[in-house]
Design a protein around this motif. Structure first.
Motif, PDB file in Angstrom:
ATOM      1  N   LEU A 174       0.868  -1.183   0.000  1.00  0.00           N
ATOM      2  CA  LEU A 174       0.000   0.000   0.000  1.00  0.00           C
ATOM      3  C   LEU A 174       0.898   1.225   0.000  1.00  0.00           C
ATOM      4  O   LEU A 174       1.520   1.560   1.015  1.00  0.00           O
ATOM      5  CB  LEU A 174      -0.914  -0.005   1.224  1.00  0.00           C
ATOM      6  N   ASN A 175       0.988   1.868  -1.145  1.00  0.00           N
ATOM      7  CA  ASN A 175       1.902   3.009  -1.303  1.00  0.00           C
ATOM      8  C   ASN A 175       1.171   4.333  -1.071  1.00  0.00           C
ATOM      9  O   ASN A 175      -0.050   4.355  -0.957  1.00  0.00           O
ATOM     10  CB  ASN A 175       2.527   2.957  -2.707  1.00  0.00           C
ATOM     11  N   LYS A 176       1.939   5.388  -1.020  1.00  0.00           N
ATOM     12  CA  LYS A 176       1.441   6.753  -0.800  1.00  0.00           C
ATOM     13  C   LYS A 176       0.851   6.906   0.608  1.00  0.00           C
ATOM     14  O   LYS A 176      -0.208   7.516   0.799  1.00  0.00           O
ATOM     15  CB  LYS A 176       0.417   7.174  -1.875  1.00  0.00           C
ATOM     16  N   PHE A 189       2.416  -4.559   3.234  1.00  0.00           N
ATOM     17  CA  PHE A 189       3.413  -3.543   3.581  1.00  0.00           C
ATOM     18  C   PHE A 189       2.850  -2.176   3.233  1.00  0.00           C
ATOM     19  O   PHE A 189       2.171  -2.024   2.218  1.00  0.00           O
ATOM     20  CB  PHE A 189       4.712  -3.773   2.802  1.00  0.00           C
ATOM     21  N   THR A 190       3.129  -1.197   4.081  1.00  0.00           N
ATOM     22  CA  THR A 190       2.739   0.160   3.715  1.00  0.00           C
ATOM     23  C   THR A 190       4.006   0.953   3.441  1.00  0.00           C
ATOM     24  O   THR A 190       5.003   0.831   4.162  1.00  0.00           O
ATOM     25  CB  THR A 190       1.911   0.847   4.832  1.00  0.00           C
ATOM     26  N   SER A 244       8.410   9.736   0.864  1.00  0.00           N
ATOM     27  CA  SER A 244       9.221   9.992   2.060  1.00  0.00           C
ATOM     28  C   SER A 244      10.216   8.873   2.330  1.00  0.00           C
ATOM     29  O   SER A 244      11.127   9.024   3.133  1.00  0.00           O
ATOM     30  CB  SER A 244       8.306  10.138   3.277  1.00  0.00           C
ATOM     31  N   GLY A 245      10.037   7.735   1.706  1.00  0.00           N
ATOM     32  CA  GLY A 245      10.919   6.586   1.947  1.00  0.00           C
ATOM     33  C   GLY A 245      10.413   5.687   3.073  1.00  0.00           C
ATOM     34  O   GLY A 245      10.974   4.616   3.320  1.00  0.00           O
ATOM     35  N   ALA A 246       9.333   6.080   3.731  1.00  0.00           N
ATOM     36  CA  ALA A 246       8.816   5.279   4.853  1.00  0.00           C
ATOM     37  C   ALA A 246       8.405   3.884   4.385  1.00  0.00           C
ATOM     38  O   ALA A 246       7.732   3.740   3.365  1.00  0.00           O
ATOM     39  CB  ALA A 246       7.617   5.989   5.485  1.00  0.00           C
ATOM     40  N   GLY A 247       8.837   2.880   5.140  1.00  0.00           N
ATOM     41  CA  GLY A 247       8.406   1.503   4.880  1.00  0.00           C
ATOM     42  C   GLY A 247       9.162   0.774   3.780  1.00  0.00           C
ATOM     43  O   GLY A 247       8.985  -0.431   3.602  1.00  0.00           O
ATOM     44  N   SER A 300      13.577  -5.823   3.334  1.00  0.00           N
ATOM     45  CA  SER A 300      14.121  -6.907   4.154  1.00  0.00           C
ATOM     46  C   SER A 300      13.261  -8.157   4.013  1.00  0.00           C
ATOM     47  O   SER A 300      13.754  -9.276   4.143  1.00  0.00           O
ATOM     48  CB  SER A 300      14.302  -6.497   5.618  1.00  0.00           C
ATOM     49  N   TYR A 301      11.983  -7.977   3.691  1.00  0.00           N
ATOM     50  CA  TYR A 301      11.134  -9.142   3.405  1.00  0.00           C
ATOM     51  C   TYR A 301      11.570  -9.780   2.080  1.00  0.00           C
ATOM     52  O   TYR A 301      11.647 -10.992   1.934  1.00  0.00           O
ATOM     53  CB  TYR A 301       9.672  -8.707   3.317  1.00  0.00           C
TER      54      TYR A 301
END
Ligand code: GDP
Ligand code: ZN
Length: 310
Positions: A116-118, A142-143, A148-151, A157-158
């Motif tokens: 889930l992006n944005k 995953f979000t 911003s680079g978050a997540g 790593s998954y």
């Protein structure tokens, strides 16, 4: 001097240009461009053997295909093990896109993952809450925010060594942006499809396989809206529909239960008790109708039975 043994080499296709492909040779780790016919059907990720500049494709360990709105069949990827389905609240995926992608992926032996992006957008909160409650028992979620680079690290790593995946999703959800933040050197163009991209088909790369630092491999693919279930049979749909997992702990009375009006059906029982939402069930019935319709066309039926035999 070229040694004779060297004329036959094993490798994988790492880039596709339409009339030529780049092959990464397993032994030397060198890349060489090899000509292919325009509609060769080869895709990035294909294992190949090259002898005297002639390329032969090896049998695929997995093949994920989709059908577009006009009935055209496209290979999404070959020899993949992970399907990264990207969704965002803006633009929203077409109805049923996520379900189809999950089902097709499971039927082709790939592990589906939802991205889930944005997450930085205001519309994200409500949208992600709905998606997470619908799919959390079915697939890893995953979000991310490519902005911003978050997540992104979490997702990476998954997606480690020995995984090969492709991002799918409609245009504009941020697939290229995520790829760019994972691989800063590749510089995929983002935003609307540029005119030069449309015109320069013979010179631009159709698709590329990118090798990550952690050993994982990612294929970039163009965005698309139609994920018609061309290779999914009715029993596969009944088995792989996201949301029916909890009904499968105890099997239905009939092994080939379509979860419609059969007695002893775990799915319809759980719909009645409210454990499976009627919204999920209605979506299933719509897809069932669609898969049965595709199945009634001989050319697709033959294709499906050929695929099952291989
Ligand atoms: P693609 O068609 O799926 O490859 O999408 P792009 O990567 O081209 O992104 C489409 C648009 O969404 C671009 O204008 C990006 O800058 C923007 N975008 C991508 N990811 C994000 C994000 O996480 N947050 C926000 N706010 N915008 C994003
Ligand atoms: Zn049933």
């Amino acid at each position: 001097m070229v040694l004779k043994e060297k004329s036959q080499q094993q490798g994988i296709i790492v880039a596709h240009y339409g009339v030529a492909v780049d092959v990464l040779y397993s032994a030397s780790q060198k890349i060489e461009m090899v000509r292919v016919k325009r509609n060769s059907g080869h895709v990035v990720g294909d294992s190949v053997e090259v002898k005297d500049n002639v390329l032969t494709r090896k049998t695929r360990s997995s093949e994920l295909s989709r059908m577009d709105a006009r009935g055209g069949v496209h290979v999404v990827g070959a020899n993949l093990d992970t399907l990264l389905i990207v969704a965002a609240c803006e633009p929203l995926p077409p109805p049923g896109f996520i379900d189809r992608a999950i089902i097709a992926s499971r039927a082709a032996n790939l592990s589906p993952v939802l991205v889930l992006n944005k997450s930085d957008l205001a519309c994200f909160k409500d949208y992600s809450a709905t998606i997470i409650s619908t799919y959390r028992d079915s697939v890893p979620i995953f979000t991310t925010s490519a902005e911003s680079g978050a997540g992104i690290d979490n997702l990476l790593s998954y997606f480690g060594e020995n995984h090969r995946g492709v991002f799918v999703g409609p245009t504009g959800v941020g697939k290229s942006s995520i790829m760019n933040s994972i691989l800063p050197d590749i510089n995929l163009s983002t935003g609307e499809i540029s005119e030069s991209k449309k015109r320069g088909r013979h010179t631009t790369t159709v698709s590329t396989l990118h090798i990550l630092e952690n050993g994982g491999e990612l294929v970039d693919s163009p965005g698309f809206n139609d994920f018609g279930l061309v290779d999914t049979t009715t029993p596969e749909l009944a088995l792989y529909f996201p949301g029916f997992e909890k009904a499968q702990k105890e099997p239905c009375r009939f092994r080939d239960c379509k979860h419609k009006e059969e007695p002893g059906c775990q799915v319809t029982e759980k719909v009645q008790s409210g454990e499976i939402s009627s919204e999920r069930y209605q979506t299933y019935l719509q897809l069932l109708e669609e898969v049965e319709m595709i199945d009634s066309e001989p050319k697709y039926r033959e294709r499906r039975s050929r695929r099952k035999k291989n």
